[in-house]
Motif scaffolding. Structure first.
Motif, PDB file in Angstrom:
ATOM      1  N   THR A   8       9.718 -43.733 -24.075  1.00  0.00           N
ATOM      2  CA  THR A   8       9.081 -43.962 -24.589  1.00  0.00           C
ATOM      3  C   THR A   8      10.942 -44.183 -25.810  1.00  0.00           C
ATOM      4  O   THR A   8      12.136 -44.777 -24.970  1.00  0.00           O
ATOM      5  CB  THR A   8       9.123 -42.768 -26.260  1.00  0.00           C
ATOM      6  OG1 THR A   8       8.668 -43.481 -26.814  1.00  0.00           O
ATOM      7  CG2 THR A   8       9.851 -41.952 -25.703  1.00  0.00           C
ATOM      8  N   ARG A   9      11.185 -44.557 -27.196  1.00  0.00           N
ATOM      9  CA  ARG A   9      11.920 -44.173 -27.443  1.00  0.00           C
ATOM     10  C   ARG A   9      12.225 -43.523 -28.757  1.00  0.00           C
ATOM     11  O   ARG A   9      11.776 -43.042 -29.739  1.00  0.00           O
ATOM     12  CB  ARG A   9      12.370 -45.563 -27.790  1.00  0.00           C
ATOM     13  CG  ARG A   9      12.284 -46.459 -28.879  1.00  0.00           C
ATOM     14  CD  ARG A   9      12.135 -47.591 -29.493  1.00  0.00           C
ATOM     15  NE  ARG A   9      11.475 -48.897 -28.622  1.00  0.00           N
ATOM     16  CZ  ARG A   9      11.861 -49.284 -28.273  1.00  0.00           C
ATOM     17  NH1 ARG A   9      12.680 -50.019 -28.807  1.00  0.00           N
ATOM     18  NH2 ARG A   9      11.438 -50.427 -27.317  1.00  0.00           N
ATOM     19  N   HIS A  10      13.906 -43.209 -29.084  1.00  0.00           N
ATOM     20  CA  HIS A  10      13.997 -42.030 -30.659  1.00  0.00           C
ATOM     21  C   HIS A  10      15.290 -43.302 -30.560  1.00  0.00           C
ATOM     22  O   HIS A  10      16.299 -42.840 -30.395  1.00  0.00           O
ATOM     23  CB  HIS A  10      13.858 -40.732 -30.035  1.00  0.00           C
ATOM     24  CG  HIS A  10      14.715 -39.814 -30.558  1.00  0.00           C
ATOM     25  ND1 HIS A  10      13.374 -39.421 -31.531  1.00  0.00           N
ATOM     26  CD2 HIS A  10      15.724 -39.277 -30.512  1.00  0.00           C
ATOM     27  CE1 HIS A  10      14.073 -38.618 -32.437  1.00  0.00           C
ATOM     28  NE2 HIS A  10      15.750 -38.330 -32.133  1.00  0.00           N
ATOM     29  N   ARG A  11      14.858 -43.341 -32.168  1.00  0.00           N
ATOM     30  CA  ARG A  11      15.865 -43.535 -32.865  1.00  0.00           C
ATOM     31  C   ARG A  11      16.766 -42.434 -33.541  1.00  0.00           C
ATOM     32  O   ARG A  11      16.565 -42.173 -34.165  1.00  0.00           O
ATOM     33  CB  ARG A  11      15.782 -44.574 -34.101  1.00  0.00           C
ATOM     34  CG  ARG A  11      17.358 -45.614 -34.356  1.00  0.00           C
ATOM     35  CD  ARG A  11      15.801 -46.903 -34.899  1.00  0.00           C
ATOM     36  NE  ARG A  11      17.495 -47.766 -35.737  1.00  0.00           N
ATOM     37  CZ  ARG A  11      18.026 -48.377 -34.736  1.00  0.00           C
ATOM     38  NH1 ARG A  11      17.044 -48.828 -33.820  1.00  0.00           N
ATOM     39  NH2 ARG A  11      18.942 -49.296 -34.929  1.00  0.00           N
ATOM     40  N   THR A  12      18.228 -42.646 -33.200  1.00  0.00           N
ATOM     41  CA  THR A  12      19.541 -41.201 -33.614  1.00  0.00           C
ATOM     42  C   THR A  12      20.906 -42.594 -33.074  1.00  0.00           C
ATOM     43  O   THR A  12      20.870 -42.996 -32.669  1.00  0.00           O
ATOM     44  CB  THR A  12      19.080 -40.443 -32.636  1.00  0.00           C
ATOM     45  OG1 THR A  12      19.242 -38.936 -33.705  1.00  0.00           O
ATOM     46  CG2 THR A  12      19.482 -40.329 -31.145  1.00  0.00           C
ATOM     47  N   ASP A  22      18.514 -47.102 -31.033  1.00  0.00           N
ATOM     48  CA  ASP A  22      17.144 -46.760 -29.681  1.00  0.00           C
ATOM     49  C   ASP A  22      17.914 -46.339 -28.361  1.00  0.00           C
ATOM     50  O   ASP A  22      18.997 -46.519 -28.178  1.00  0.00           O
ATOM     51  CB  ASP A  22      16.538 -47.551 -29.202  1.00  0.00           C
ATOM     52  CG  ASP A  22      15.165 -48.036 -30.922  1.00  0.00           C
ATOM     53  OD1 ASP A  22      15.749 -47.560 -31.895  1.00  0.00           O
ATOM     54  OD2 ASP A  22      14.368 -49.330 -30.429  1.00  0.00           O
ATOM     55  N   GLN A  23      17.313 -44.672 -27.927  1.00  0.00           N
ATOM     56  CA  GLN A  23      17.710 -44.195 -26.690  1.00  0.00           C
ATOM     57  C   GLN A  23      16.551 -43.933 -26.244  1.00  0.00           C
ATOM     58  O   GLN A  23      15.446 -43.439 -26.488  1.00  0.00           O
ATOM     59  CB  GLN A  23      17.861 -42.637 -27.518  1.00  0.00           C
ATOM     60  CG  GLN A  23      19.267 -42.611 -28.729  1.00  0.00           C
ATOM     61  CD  GLN A  23      20.423 -43.695 -27.686  1.00  0.00           C
ATOM     62  OE1 GLN A  23      20.829 -43.095 -26.527  1.00  0.00           O
ATOM     63  NE2 GLN A  23      20.851 -44.086 -28.557  1.00  0.00           N
ATOM     64  N   TRP A  67      16.684 -32.671 -29.757  1.00  0.00           N
ATOM     65  CA  TRP A  67      15.255 -33.458 -29.978  1.00  0.00           C
ATOM     66  C   TRP A  67      14.033 -33.205 -29.397  1.00  0.00           C
ATOM     67  O   TRP A  67      13.940 -32.434 -28.296  1.00  0.00           O
ATOM     68  CB  TRP A  67      15.503 -34.606 -29.059  1.00  0.00           C
ATOM     69  CG  TRP A  67      16.662 -35.934 -29.285  1.00  0.00           C
ATOM     70  CD1 TRP A  67      17.589 -34.975 -30.663  1.00  0.00           C
ATOM     71  CD2 TRP A  67      17.289 -36.817 -28.850  1.00  0.00           C
ATOM     72  NE1 TRP A  67      19.090 -36.144 -30.164  1.00  0.00           N
ATOM     73  CE2 TRP A  67      18.669 -37.211 -29.476  1.00  0.00           C
ATOM     74  CE3 TRP A  67      16.562 -37.975 -27.578  1.00  0.00           C
ATOM     75  CZ2 TRP A  67      19.599 -38.059 -28.659  1.00  0.00           C
ATOM     76  CZ3 TRP A  67      17.576 -38.943 -26.963  1.00  0.00           C
ATOM     77  CH2 TRP A  67      18.855 -39.384 -27.529  1.00  0.00           C
ATOM     78  N   LEU A  69      10.012 -33.874 -29.767  1.00  0.00           N
ATOM     79  CA  LEU A  69       8.982 -35.376 -29.795  1.00  0.00           C
ATOM     80  C   LEU A  69       8.050 -35.210 -29.634  1.00  0.00           C
ATOM     81  O   LEU A  69       7.429 -34.082 -28.690  1.00  0.00           O
ATOM     82  CB  LEU A  69       9.539 -36.583 -28.964  1.00  0.00           C
ATOM     83  CG  LEU A  69      11.606 -36.785 -28.850  1.00  0.00           C
ATOM     84  CD1 LEU A  69      11.580 -37.861 -28.528  1.00  0.00           C
ATOM     85  CD2 LEU A  69      11.706 -37.112 -30.382  1.00  0.00           C
ATOM     86  N   VAL A  71       5.136 -37.575 -27.691  1.00  0.00           N
ATOM     87  CA  VAL A  71       4.876 -39.027 -26.584  1.00  0.00           C
ATOM     88  C   VAL A  71       3.346 -38.414 -26.413  1.00  0.00           C
ATOM     89  O   VAL A  71       3.136 -37.518 -25.800  1.00  0.00           O
ATOM     90  CB  VAL A  71       6.208 -38.986 -26.102  1.00  0.00           C
ATOM     91  CG1 VAL A  71       8.040 -39.182 -26.322  1.00  0.00           C
ATOM     92  CG2 VAL A  71       6.443 -38.209 -25.071  1.00  0.00           C
ATOM     93  N   ALA A 127      11.217 -49.765 -33.420  1.00  0.00           N
ATOM     94  CA  ALA A 127      12.297 -49.399 -34.347  1.00  0.00           C
ATOM     95  C   ALA A 127      12.155 -50.297 -35.136  1.00  0.00           C
ATOM     96  O   ALA A 127      11.957 -51.302 -35.559  1.00  0.00           O
ATOM     97  CB  ALA A 127      12.926 -48.594 -34.298  1.00  0.00           C
TER      98      ALA A 127
END
Length: 128
Positions: A8-12, A22-23, A67, A69, A71, A127
């Motif tokens: 997955t990805r996490h924008r931060t 995107d991380q 974080w 999340l 998912v 994102a």
């Protein structure tokens, strides 16, 4: 990482380059990675333990924001593809199946800066 568990990805904001990017998060049984799509800074986590029925997560708060999340992933314990809780700190990463409670706990092992573009094939939508 041929096993597909959590991709997955996490924008931060990246802790290394400071960009809002995107991380990319990849977690399988053997290891987990968090990769910045802007600069390639990569944190690698290795398994510490796996357990069934653990309530909560095992990720202490570290130097950076924690974080938490939601998912999707296929649980290797119960085989159900469904929601997992993901908690990522600076030194630990935890995944937990909501169906059976099977928990993977990883600890920080290594960090490096990539010298090539990041392959961003993940199961999460891009994102906006």
């Amino acid at each position: 990482m041929s096993e597909r568990f959590i991709f997955t990805r996490h924008r931060t904001r990246c802790y290394h380059c400071g960009e809002d990017a995107d991380q990319i998060i990849r977690a399988v049984s053997a290891q987990a990675q968090v990769i910045c799509s802007a600069c390639g800074a990569t944190r690698i986590f290795i398994p510490r333990f796996e357990n069934t029925g653990v309530v909560g997560t095992c990720t202490p708060i570290g130097r950076y924001d924690l974080w938490t999340l939601d998912v999707g992933g296929r649980c290797k314990n119960c085989g159900v593809t469904g929601p997992h809780d993901l908690a990522i700190g600076s030194n630990h990463l935890t995944t937990r199946c909501r169906n059976c409670g099977y928990t993977h706990f990883y600890r920080f092992n290594l960090e490096y800066i990539a010298m090539r573009p990041v392959d961003d094939e993940v199961s999460a939508p891009p994102a906006p």
